[in-house]
Design an enzyme around this catalytic site. Structure first.
Site, short mmCIF file in Angstrom:
data_model
loop_
_atom_site.label_atom_id
_atom_site.label_comp_id
_atom_site.label_asym_id
_atom_site.label_seq_id
_atom_site.Cartn_x
_atom_site.Cartn_y
_atom_site.Cartn_z
N LYS A 38 55.96 24.86 35.81
CA LYS A 38 54.63 24.23 35.73
C LYS A 38 54.60 23.25 34.55
CE LYS A 38 52.56 27.67 32.71
NZ LYS A 38 51.34 28.31 32.26
N TYR A 265 48.50 5.38 6.57
CA TYR A 265 47.04 5.45 6.63
C TYR A 265 46.50 6.52 5.68
CZ TYR A 265 47.15 2.71 10.95
OH TYR A 265 47.33 1.73 11.88
C1 LIG Z 1 51.15 32.87 34.89
C2 LIG Z 1 52.35 32.61 34.03
N1 LIG Z 1 53.51 33.25 34.31
C3 LIG Z 1 54.63 33.06 33.59
C4 LIG Z 1 54.64 32.20 32.52
C5 LIG Z 1 55.92 32.03 31.72
O1 LIG Z 1 55.73 32.47 30.39
P1 LIG Z 1 56.87 32.21 29.30
O2 LIG Z 1 57.00 30.74 29.18
O3 LIG Z 1 56.33 32.83 28.07
O4 LIG Z 1 58.10 32.85 29.81
C6 LIG Z 1 53.47 31.53 32.18
C7 LIG Z 1 53.46 30.63 31.03
O5 LIG Z 1 52.51 30.28 30.42
C8 LIG Z 1 52.29 31.73 32.97
O6 LIG Z 1 51.14 31.11 32.67
#
Ligand SMILES: Cc1ncc(COP(=O)(O)O)c(C=O)c1O
Length: 374
Positions: A38, A265
């Protein structure tokens, strides 16, 4: 690494594959592996990352949105893909059309999926999301079994399993995580007792994959460790992970400033003595956080050059007084390795008071990526 542009973001897909294999070895053979891609694969590039993970043997991919799922299908990825955030009712037709699995926790979405599946003569695969203590998405544990019972009215929905998310699996004290896990296992047993098979139930993120084998269940669901960072910065992982992302630049100008000169800045930094300053053409428009102002470091000639003054939109100044021979055009490493020295995402995150996840997402999505190891 040849750096021919002012800012060069490098993604090493061979390192991604290495990390995948290292994590896979921590799981029993029967356990399936959902690679979380994702948020544009945590900034590493959704499609190249997904292709590499699919070729390496991942069983499932996890994305954040229908757009990401559809983009993977469009790229020819045939693996099962789970929409981790679920969908809106109006997205049901597209999700079913693209054969995407859906995290489900809303009645209106269940109805919309059943309608879409009926219209398309298909089944819709859903994973019932339960909130066991994250306080984020999902049905509360008391709502899960009644919701499942209602799903019996929708024969077009195929319930793959229960899913949940862990809130503090990365810390050493596993009391809360075990409570979440036990609640999840209790619900799973109760649902199975009512005749649900739920073959793919999952809640193990990177931390649980690493430290809580009981949580692996039918499938693990890691993200951050695939990209080479541990879930908690101060706790080295049990396997060697390779960093996947690196950020390079070139010195744009070198100048010698007199004592008492202001830099950047707000004039928040004033030189104490004569000071050699290198101007680097990277700033917060590249996802290089302004929180690194007066705090972060870069590598030049394998040595650490501290940031002086505020990070600007496209430019950042570093001190090179103690690094001999720095010239315009020299390579600069903002994330990654240079002559045996290394700057990790965790180090940048500590300076910017955030986590490696945010460093990757910010850098990765702001600058064109160059891939190696495809
Ligand atoms: C629903 C869900 N599953 C799995 C993961 C994977 O987590 P990690 O990156 O800590 O392994 C995430 C990450 O945010 C998540 O939101």
């Amino acid at each position: 690494m040849m750096v021919t542009s002012m800012v060069h973001l490098s993604i090493d897909l061979a390192a991604l594959e290495h990390n995948y294999r290292a994590l896979r070895r921590l799981c029993d053979p029967g356990v399936k592996f959902l690679a979380v891609v994702k948020a544009d694969a945590y900034g590493h590039g959704l499609i190249p990352a997904a292709r590499k993970l699919a070729a390496a043997g991942a069983d499932y991919l996890g994305v954040g949105s229908l757009e990401e799922g559809a983009a993977l299908r469009h790229a020819g990825i045939t693996l099962p893909i789970l929409l981790l955030l679920g969908i809106l009712p109006e997205e049901a037709e597209g999700a079913v059309g693209a054969d995407l699995d859906i995290a489900l926790f809303r009645r209106d979405v269940a109805r919309a999926l059943a309608v879409a599946a009926q219209a398309q003569g298909k089944k819709a695969r859903v994973h019932l999301k339960v909130d066991t203590g994250m306080g984020r998405l999902g049905l509360l544990p008391g709502e899960a079994l009644p919701f499942l019972a209602e799903l019996r009215n929708y024969p077009r929905l195929e319930v793959q399993g229960l899913i949940s998310h862990l809130a503090v699996a990365e810390i050493e004290d596993k009391t809360y995580t075990n409570q979440q896990l036990h609640e999840f296992i209790r619900l799973l047993a109760a649902a199975r007792h009512q005749g649900w098979k739920l073959p793919l139930s999952h809640l193990a993120n990177s931390a649980a994959l690493w430290e809580l084998k009981e949580a692996h269940l039918g499938m693990v669901r890691p993200g951050i460790m695939l990209y080479g960072s541990p879930p908690a910065a101060h706790r080295p992982p049990p396997v060697e992970l390779q960093p996947v992302m690196a950020l390079y630049s070139r010195v744009l100008q070198v100048k010698r400033l007199p004592p008492g000169a202001a830099i950047s800045y707000g004039c928040t930094y004033k030189t104490r003595g004569w000071c050699d300053v290198a101007v680097i053409p990277v700033g917060y428009c590249n996802g290089y956080s302004r929180h690194l102002s007066n705090r972060g470091e870069m590598l030049i000639h394998g040595q650490r050059a501290p940031i002086l003054g505020r990070v600007c939109m496209n430019l950042t100044m570093v001190e090179v007084t103690d690094i001999p021979g720095v010239q315009a055009g020299d390579r600069v490493t903002l994330l990654g390795e240079d002559e045996g020295q290394r700057l990790s995402a965790d180090e940048l995150a500590a300076w910017a008071e955030t986590i490696s996840y945010e460093i990757y997402c910010a850098l990765g999505t702001a600058t064109p990526r160059h891939y190696t190891g495809a």
